[in-house]
Design a protein around this motif. Structure first.
Motif, PDB file in Angstrom:
ATOM      1  N   LEU A  20       0.817  -1.215   0.000  1.00 31.57           N
ATOM      2  CA  LEU A  20       0.000   0.000   0.000  1.00 31.57           C
ATOM      3  C   LEU A  20       0.851   1.265   0.000  1.00 31.57           C
ATOM      4  O   LEU A  20       0.418   2.315  -0.491  1.00 31.57           O
ATOM      5  CB  LEU A  20      -0.942   0.009   1.199  1.00 31.57           C
ATOM      6  N   LYS A  21       2.057   1.189   0.514  1.00 34.02           N
ATOM      7  CA  LYS A  21       2.937   2.351   0.526  1.00 34.02           C
ATOM      8  C   LYS A  21       3.305   2.799  -0.892  1.00 34.02           C
ATOM      9  O   LYS A  21       3.660   3.949  -1.112  1.00 34.02           O
ATOM     10  CB  LYS A  21       4.181   2.079   1.357  1.00 34.02           C
ATOM     11  N   ALA A  48      -6.813   2.258   1.878  1.00 32.86           N
ATOM     12  CA  ALA A  48      -6.993   1.589   0.589  1.00 32.86           C
ATOM     13  C   ALA A  48      -6.981   0.065   0.690  1.00 32.86           C
ATOM     14  O   ALA A  48      -7.057  -0.611  -0.328  1.00 32.86           O
ATOM     15  CB  ALA A  48      -5.905   2.052  -0.378  1.00 32.86           C
ATOM     16  N   VAL A  49      -6.915  -0.484   1.902  1.00 31.54           N
ATOM     17  CA  VAL A  49      -6.874  -1.942   2.052  1.00 31.54           C
ATOM     18  C   VAL A  49      -8.064  -2.597   1.367  1.00 31.54           C
ATOM     19  O   VAL A  49      -7.913  -3.522   0.578  1.00 31.54           O
ATOM     20  CB  VAL A  49      -6.808  -2.362   3.542  1.00 31.54           C
ATOM     21  N   PRO A  78       0.208  -7.156 -11.730  1.00 31.34           N
ATOM     22  CA  PRO A  78      -0.360  -7.376 -10.392  1.00 31.34           C
ATOM     23  C   PRO A  78      -0.438  -6.130  -9.507  1.00 31.34           C
ATOM     24  O   PRO A  78      -1.258  -6.091  -8.585  1.00 31.34           O
ATOM     25  CB  PRO A  78       0.583  -8.419  -9.777  1.00 31.34           C
ATOM     26  N   LEU A  79       0.355  -5.119  -9.787  1.00 29.54           N
ATOM     27  CA  LEU A  79       0.311  -3.893  -8.982  1.00 29.54           C
ATOM     28  C   LEU A  79      -0.681  -2.852  -9.516  1.00 29.54           C
ATOM     29  O   LEU A  79      -0.782  -1.768  -8.969  1.00 29.54           O
ATOM     30  CB  LEU A  79       1.704  -3.266  -8.880  1.00 29.54           C
ATOM     31  N   MET A  80      -1.419  -3.199 -10.558  1.00 28.44           N
ATOM     32  CA  MET A  80      -2.327  -2.220 -11.166  1.00 28.44           C
ATOM     33  C   MET A  80      -3.359  -1.689 -10.171  1.00 28.44           C
ATOM     34  O   MET A  80      -3.747  -0.523 -10.244  1.00 28.44           O
ATOM     35  CB  MET A  80      -3.038  -2.827 -12.373  1.00 28.44           C
TER      36      MET A  80
END
Length: 109
Positions: A20-21, A48-49, A78-80
């Motif tokens: 999340l960072k 944003a979790v 995967p980070l989209m």
């Protein structure tokens, strides 16, 4: 899950919190003023979790919209979901900046 959502498969949320960072890092590069406003509020990206873990499905009412977002995320890196989260924050840029770092006002925006 070997790619998408793999951080959430760990026995604790540590990897999710680290991921999340990246949202803040993306904002720092794309919108310095918004980044500084959020930083000033002391708000951690844990807000944003649920976005990242549910791929925004909990905030959508329409099944076709949920399906479209899921298709988008499955077809993307995967980070989209983190980039998408930063984009959502930018959609609410004006009220977030107008909150002038007040945590309660920013959270309400």
């Amino acid at each position: 899950a070997t790619h998408h959502l793999r951080e959430a498969m760990a026995p604790n949320m540590h990897n999710v919190q680290l991921a999340l960072k990246f949202i803040m890092g993306i904002l720092r590069c794309q919108d310095k003023k918004l980044y500084e406003s959020i930083l000033q509020s002391g708000m951690e990206p844990v807000f944003a979790v649920s976005w990242v873990l549910t791929w925004f499905a909990h905030d959508m009412q329409s099944m076709p919209s949920i399906q479209r977002v899921y298709d988008f995320f499955l077809a993307s890196h995967p980070l989209m979901a983190l980039y998408f989260s930063a984009s959502v924050l930018r959609l609410f840029r004006k009220p977030l900046i107008q909150a002038r770092g007040d945590y309660a006002d920013m959270h309400a925006a």
